[in-house]
Design a protein around this motif. Structure first.
Motif, mmCIF file in Angstrom:
data_model
loop_
_atom_site.group_PDB
_atom_site.id
_atom_site.type_symbol
_atom_site.label_atom_id
_atom_site.label_comp_id
_atom_site.label_asym_id
_atom_site.label_seq_id
_atom_site.Cartn_x
_atom_site.Cartn_y
_atom_site.Cartn_z
ATOM 1 N N PHE A 130 -14.018 -28.580 -16.000
ATOM 2 C CA PHE A 130 -15.168 -27.687 -15.862
ATOM 3 C C PHE A 130 -16.115 -28.201 -14.779
ATOM 4 C CE2 PHE A 130 -19.262 -25.840 -17.599
ATOM 5 C CZ PHE A 130 -18.954 -24.532 -17.263
ATOM 6 N N ALA A 131 -16.343 -29.509 -14.758
ATOM 7 C CA ALA A 131 -17.219 -30.090 -13.730
ATOM 8 C C ALA A 131 -16.639 -29.863 -12.333
ATOM 9 C CB ALA A 131 -17.417 -31.579 -13.991
ATOM 10 N N GLU A 132 -15.330 -30.039 -12.201
ATOM 11 C CA GLU A 132 -14.705 -29.839 -10.887
ATOM 12 C C GLU A 132 -14.851 -28.398 -10.412
ATOM 13 O OE1 GLU A 132 -10.748 -31.075 -11.704
ATOM 14 O OE2 GLU A 132 -11.261 -33.218 -11.815
ATOM 15 N N VAL A 133 -14.713 -27.439 -11.338
ATOM 16 C CA VAL A 133 -14.880 -26.029 -10.975
ATOM 17 C C VAL A 133 -16.321 -25.750 -10.572
ATOM 18 C CG1 VAL A 133 -14.768 -23.660 -11.833
ATOM 19 C CG2 VAL A 133 -12.966 -25.285 -12.433
ATOM 20 N N VAL A 134 -17.266 -26.306 -11.323
ATOM 21 C CA VAL A 134 -18.681 -26.110 -11.008
ATOM 22 C C VAL A 134 -19.020 -26.694 -9.636
ATOM 23 C CG1 VAL A 134 -21.022 -26.829 -11.630
ATOM 24 C CG2 VAL A 134 -19.477 -25.928 -13.393
ATOM 25 N N ILE A 135 -18.535 -27.872 -9.353
ATOM 26 C CA ILE A 135 -18.837 -28.532 -8.080
ATOM 27 C C ILE A 135 -18.216 -27.772 -6.908
ATOM 28 C CG2 ILE A 135 -18.458 -30.627 -6.714
ATOM 29 C CD1 ILE A 135 -18.610 -32.174 -9.397
ATOM 30 N N ALA A 194 -21.012 -28.725 -23.134
ATOM 31 C CA ALA A 194 -21.433 -29.036 -24.492
ATOM 32 C C ALA A 194 -20.219 -29.474 -25.304
ATOM 33 C CB ALA A 194 -22.094 -27.816 -25.132
ATOM 34 N N SER A 195 -20.458 -29.918 -26.522
ATOM 35 C CA SER A 195 -19.356 -30.367 -27.373
ATOM 36 C C SER A 195 -18.430 -29.211 -27.732
ATOM 37 C CB SER A 195 -19.903 -31.026 -28.637
ATOM 38 O OG SER A 195 -20.789 -30.139 -29.312
ATOM 39 N N LYS A 196 -18.972 -27.998 -27.728
ATOM 40 C CA LYS A 196 -18.162 -26.796 -27.944
ATOM 41 C C LYS A 196 -18.294 -25.927 -26.694
ATOM 42 C CE LYS A 196 -18.776 -26.825 -32.952
ATOM 43 N NZ LYS A 196 -19.270 -26.078 -34.141
ATOM 44 N N ALA A 197 -17.147 -25.470 -26.172
ATOM 45 C CA ALA A 197 -17.135 -24.758 -24.899
ATOM 46 C C ALA A 197 -17.981 -23.494 -24.924
ATOM 47 C CB ALA A 197 -15.701 -24.418 -24.507
ATOM 48 N N GLU A 198 -18.135 -22.875 -26.086
ATOM 49 C CA GLU A 198 -18.920 -21.646 -26.144
ATOM 50 C C GLU A 198 -20.400 -21.890 -25.838
ATOM 51 O OE1 GLU A 198 -20.091 -21.399 -30.903
ATOM 52 O OE2 GLU A 198 -18.616 -19.998 -30.092
ATOM 53 N N ARG A 199 -20.833 -23.157 -25.915
ATOM 54 C CA ARG A 199 -22.229 -23.473 -25.594
ATOM 55 C C ARG A 199 -22.424 -23.765 -24.108
ATOM 56 N NH1 ARG A 199 -23.857 -27.881 -30.231
ATOM 57 N NH2 ARG A 199 -23.011 -26.799 -32.049
ATOM 58 N N GLY A 214 -18.466 -36.130 -20.684
ATOM 59 C CA GLY A 214 -17.523 -37.000 -21.362
ATOM 60 C C GLY A 214 -16.174 -37.055 -20.671
ATOM 61 N N PRO A 215 -15.249 -37.849 -21.223
ATOM 62 C CA PRO A 215 -13.968 -38.101 -20.560
ATOM 63 C C PRO A 215 -12.884 -37.061 -20.827
ATOM 64 C CG PRO A 215 -14.159 -39.450 -22.519
ATOM 65 C CD PRO A 215 -15.464 -38.713 -22.398
ATOM 66 N N SER A 216 -13.152 -36.042 -21.647
ATOM 67 C CA SER A 216 -12.096 -35.089 -21.963
ATOM 68 C C SER A 216 -11.661 -34.324 -20.720
ATOM 69 C CB SER A 216 -12.573 -34.096 -23.029
ATOM 70 O OG SER A 216 -13.481 -33.156 -22.487
ATOM 71 N N ARG A 217 -10.401 -33.907 -20.725
ATOM 72 C CA ARG A 217 -9.876 -33.172 -19.576
ATOM 73 C C ARG A 217 -10.624 -31.862 -19.375
ATOM 74 N NH1 ARG A 217 -9.180 -33.291 -14.803
ATOM 75 N NH2 ARG A 217 -8.146 -31.458 -13.957
ATOM 76 N N ASP A 218 -11.022 -31.204 -20.473
ATOM 77 C CA ASP A 218 -11.760 -29.945 -20.353
ATOM 78 C C ASP A 218 -13.086 -30.146 -19.631
ATOM 79 O OD1 ASP A 218 -9.785 -28.528 -21.605
ATOM 80 O OD2 ASP A 218 -10.758 -28.502 -23.577
ATOM 81 N N GLU A 219 -13.813 -31.227 -19.980
ATOM 82 C CA GLU A 219 -15.098 -31.481 -19.331
ATOM 83 C C GLU A 219 -14.897 -31.834 -17.859
ATOM 84 O OE1 GLU A 219 -18.317 -33.537 -21.231
ATOM 85 O OE2 GLU A 219 -17.286 -33.534 -23.168
#
Length: 336
Positions: free
Chosen positions: A216-221, A177-182, A208-213
């Motif tokens: 997070f996707a890499e950890v999930v995968i 989400a746009s805010k990590a808490e979501r 989106g292209p942010s490093r955080d996103e």
């Protein structure tokens, strides 16, 4: 003023992605109801990429980073134009200042019950009370002054056809989400990935292209890289809409892509904890939401949700962790 005399409409909705999607569904209904009407929409640079997909809308960008210099440039750009109606679809001081750069005979804002940040100082006409609790219903109440009472969903958009190598059957999981808490939990998303993989349905991860996103996707995968398609940071908004439109289902927390999926008619399983899904959930898929908002809101405020103000939020930073994996998988069992 008679409705048939309205020739040029101005719309001001600067951000955010989900709310712009809601506004697009209303504006397209207005355009269908008044096909000869010209529409000029002032919005932010990112959201402009969505609004431009509405055929026939003139898009004017205002970047908040330009401050008063940008406001004066906007006034100069629109100099000499007088709009019959301006729909003020964002209750923020910044958006209200933008509306003052636009000459309009009628300036329509939210009903007073839904107005904030002194929006009523900047309009000369209030929308009637919304007929529902959802944010989109409040936009519809503004649209009702132009005799529009239903959104245009799915929207008719001019979409590209990106060659991303997607299979014929796939689902989209948009974890950030746009805010990590979501964001929901890594364990939860991984359980969803495994559920789809066991059904031999390809999961496509978006974001989106942010490093955080991306992280997070890499950890999930995790170690599922050969079975999952990772498109995080690889699709501009118009291509993202094409990806969402081709999906069988979208799983997402409360963030823009959930509403983008609604815009193109793809069912959404929304994951909600901080905000009331009856107000901010995927408009056509409220029955598919997995939510702990009601329980958490009543715990925090010691009142039933029905007695809380319509914009009440849950502030527990760990709220999303209360969503149970089994609840989400059970919802998927109902739908797939």
């Amino acid at each position: 003023m008679q409705q048939e005399n309205i020739q040029h409409l101005a719309v001001v909705r600067l951000s955010a992605l989900g709310d712009v999607c809601h506004a697009m569904a209303v504006v397209q209904s207005i355009m269908k109801r008044h096909p000869a009407m010209r529409v000029t929409w002032v919005t932010s640079p990112l959201e402009a990429n969505l609004v431009r997909l509405l055929d026939g809308v003139e898009v004017v960008e205002y970047d908040k980073k330009t401050g008063f210099t940008g406001l004066l440039a906007l006034r100069s750009q629109l100099k000499g134009r007088v709009f019959d109606v301006l729909l003020h679809m964002q209750w923020s001081i910044r958006a209200s200042l933008v509306t003052r750069m636009i000459r309009a005979k009628r300036r329509v804002g939210f009903a007073l019950s839904h107005s904030r940040e002194k929006q009523h100082w900047f309009v000369n006409e209030f929308a009637p009370e919304p007929k529902g609790d959802h944010v989109l219903d409040s936009f519809l109440s503004i649209g009702s002054v132009l005799d529009v009472h239903e959104p245009s969903l799915p929207c008719e958009l001019v979409l590209p056809k990106p060659d991303l190598g997607l299979p014929n059957r796939y689902v989209v999981i948009n974890p950030s989400a746009s805010k990590a808490e979501r964001n929901w939990t890594v364990e939860g998303y991984q359980a969803v990935l495994d559920w789809f993989l066991n059904k031999e349905i390809c999961p496509v991860i978006t974001g989106g292209p942010s490093r955080d996103e991306q992280h997070f996707a890499e950890v999930v995968i995790g170690d599922r890289g050969d079975e999952v398609i990772n498109l995080v940071g690889k699709t501009p908004l118009n291509s993202m809409l094409s990806v969402l439109k081709g999906a069988e289902l979208v799983v997402s927390p409360d963030t823009g892509p959930a509403h983008m999926a609604t815009l193109v008619g793809t069912p959404v399983v929304g994951l909600y904890a901080h905000s009331n899904p009856q107000r901010t959930g995927p408009y056509r898929d409220l029955d598919k939401v997995v939510s702990v908002y009601g329980v958490l809101a009543e715990e925090e405020y010691q009142k039933p949700v029905s007695e809380l103000p319509w914009s009440t939020r849950v502030h527990d930073p760990k709220a999303m962790q209360h969503i149970q994996i089994d609840s989400v998988l059970s919802k998927l069992d109902e739908l797939i």
